[in-house]
Design an enzyme around this catalytic site. Structure first.
Site, PDB file in Angstrom:
ATOM      1  N   SER A  61      76.511 -50.407 -20.769  1.00 50.25           N
ATOM      2  CA  SER A  61      75.964 -48.950 -21.499  1.00 50.25           C
ATOM      3  C   SER A  61      77.010 -47.788 -21.340  1.00 50.25           C
ATOM      4  CB  SER A  61      74.289 -48.807 -19.812  1.00 50.25           C
ATOM      5  OG  SER A  61      73.616 -48.020 -19.684  1.00 50.25           O
ATOM      6  N   ASP A 105      70.809 -48.073 -25.709  1.00 59.01           N
ATOM      7  CA  ASP A 105      70.743 -48.696 -24.300  1.00 59.01           C
ATOM      8  C   ASP A 105      69.727 -47.066 -23.681  1.00 59.01           C
ATOM      9  OD1 ASP A 105      72.775 -48.779 -22.065  1.00 59.01           O
ATOM     10  OD2 ASP A 105      73.174 -46.636 -22.279  1.00 59.01           O
ATOM     11  N   LYS A 107      77.633 -46.084 -25.286  1.00 58.09           N
ATOM     12  CA  LYS A 107      77.827 -44.338 -24.948  1.00 58.09           C
ATOM     13  C   LYS A 107      79.249 -43.971 -25.562  1.00 58.09           C
ATOM     14  CE  LYS A 107      75.092 -43.663 -21.333  1.00 58.09           C
ATOM     15  NZ  LYS A 107      74.429 -45.178 -21.240  1.00 58.09           N
ATOM     16  N   HIS A 141      85.061 -40.498 -17.728  1.00 58.75           N
ATOM     17  CA  HIS A 141      83.588 -40.849 -16.911  1.00 58.75           C
ATOM     18  C   HIS A 141      83.778 -41.761 -16.113  1.00 58.75           C
ATOM     19  CE1 HIS A 141      78.963 -42.305 -17.255  1.00 58.75           C
ATOM     20  NE2 HIS A 141      80.131 -44.304 -16.457  1.00 58.75           N
ATOM     21  N   ARG A 196      65.943 -51.483 -17.278  1.00 55.07           N
ATOM     22  CA  ARG A 196      66.811 -52.072 -15.730  1.00 55.07           C
ATOM     23  C   ARG A 196      66.230 -51.202 -14.654  1.00 55.07           C
ATOM     24  NH1 ARG A 196      71.825 -49.989 -17.466  1.00 55.07           N
ATOM     25  NH2 ARG A 196      72.667 -51.006 -15.281  1.00 55.07           N
TER      26      ARG A 196
END
Length: 429
Positions: free
Chosen positions: A189, A167, A193, A88, A174
């Protein structure tokens, strides 16, 4: 008669507003009650601002992450019979690393389930980039996902809505309440995931600099440390690289342009910084998958990674040999003097690509596959007066003026070469 709720949102907001810590039970209830609509957006907005101002303890961030995972379904890749590892990135300008990285790692017999997203604002989305390939499909069923991982080894696709739905709801809130940058909320967050996806190992690319989500190096280190700890706490082997995003990555910004550059890397070429970061992340991923001595550079140079790319694209309906979209209009910006390119700020170039049509302002907006920028020089390069510095690409020439506005003053030519850039500045595990 309706059930009595065990907590009251206002009481929990007061605790966090006063700098106190919430218990596991309180956080579990808060996330569940917000997901089912009992806790209202206005109340959760107050809570996110209290978290933004006062932070959260490590145990609270862990509990928040686990509660968001529990709000939906989870996946498991145990039945594949081979190691799984995901990556990620916190996003940046010209960050096309997933494109060469997933097939490179999968060429070593490792499954790479890369559930990715779309771009918003100045950062590009991996799915948008891949959709510039004729026929390629981002949405596939779970059954097809497992088939491809068994056969081809790498999948880049859209995440299902069932993963961590709390989320998704909290992220949208947000975005409209000025609390996007809160590290406990960013970390929970991302990791909710990634953990829900079910991968056994995860490598994080946490960026800092003008084109990054978080510009400050120490804040990026803190985010990386927080996410690595969350992964370890959840039983996911996790490491992070902290990388520089003060200038664009590679020579292209924009969907089809970045796919072309990714293929160049898979062919053994491409820009030095894109290849270098791809190799660094691949080594981390393969080490977590049990292959610390894998020769990843050889796999780029001998065609194995390119073969893996072709299988990956074909498996999702794409034609890897089809021509990529090309913009109808271009505009070249040239050097006004001779010297060294000493500065090239990432954010303005990302905004320019967005204004040319490569990005979107709202999630429902379309993107222009051919739009973006091509950089002909990078900081440290010697340039001469009149030499092309960068080219703008778009199908709509009316977009050039605002794109040029965005990059005005964002590069500089000087008499001395700048110090070499250090791309990877830290590693956390």
């Amino acid at each position: 008669m309706s059930a009595v709720e065990p907590f009251d949102a206002v009481d929990l907001i007061r605790v966090k507003r006063g700098g106190g810590a919430l218990s596991t039970e309180q956080i579990d209830w808060l996330v569940d009650a917000y997901t089912r609509g009992y806790v209202e957006d206005a109340q959760m907005s107050a809570m996110t601002m209290a978290i933004f101002l006062n932070g959260m303890e490590r145990s609270e961030i862990r509990d928040l992450t686990l509660a968001m995972i529990a709000s939906g379904s989870t996946m498991s890749f145990d039945s594949l019979g081979k190691p799984t590892v995901d990556k990620h990135s916190t996003g940046g300008v010209g960050d096309k690393i997933t494109l060469p990285l997933a097939p490179l790692v999968s060429s070593f017999g490792v499954a790479v389930p890369q559930l990715s997203g779309r771009g918003l604002g100045h950062t590009g989305g991996t799915l948008d980039k891949l959709e510039s390939i004729p026929g390629w499909q981002a949405s596939i069923s779970n059954e097809r996902l497992f088939e491809i991982l068994r056969d081809s080894g790498a999948v880049v696709c859209a995440a299902g809505s069932g993963l961590a739905p709390a989320d998704a709801k909290l992220y949208a809130l947000r975005d409209t309440t000025g609390t996007v940058e809160a590290i406990p909320l960013i970390a929970s967050s991302i990791m909710s995931k990634k953990i829900a996806e079910g991968t056994a190992a995860l490598v994080l690319d946490v960026k800092f600099g003008s084109g990054a989500f978080i510009q400050d190096l120490e804040q990026s280190r803190l985010l990386a440390r927080t996410m690595v700890d969350l992964g370890r706490d959840a039983g996911v082997a996790t490491t992070a690289l902290v990388t520089d995003m003060s200038e664009p990555l590679g020579h292209t910004i924009g969907n089809a342009l970045e796919v072309r550059e990714a293929v160049e890397v898979l062919e053994g070429g491409g820009p030095a910084d894109v290849r270098s970061l791809t190799v660094a992340l691949a080594r981390e991923m393969l080490a977590l998958a049990g292959q610390p001595d894998a020769d990843v550079e050889a796999a780029l140079d001998d065609g194995r990674a390119l073969d893996s790319w072709r299988r990956m694209i074909t498996a999702q309906g794409g034609d890897p040999s089809a021509p990529l979209p090309v913009a109808r209009e271009t505009h070249v910006v040239t050097a006004s003097s001779s010297g060294y390119l000493v500065r090239q700020d990432a954010l303005p170039f990302g905004v320019a690509a967005w204004r040319l049509g490569a990005g979107r302002a709202r999630k429902q907006d379309p993107v222009m596959a051919s739009a973006g920028l091509e950089l002909h020089a990078k900081p440290g390069d010697r340039v001469v007066e009149g030499q092309p510095l960068f080219t703008l690409h778009t199908d709509e020439p009316s977009r050039f003026a605002r794109a040029l506005e965005a990059v005005e003053g964002s590069w500089e030519i000087g008499s001395a070469a700048p110090a070499p850039r250090t791309l990877v500045v830290d590693r956390l595990s």
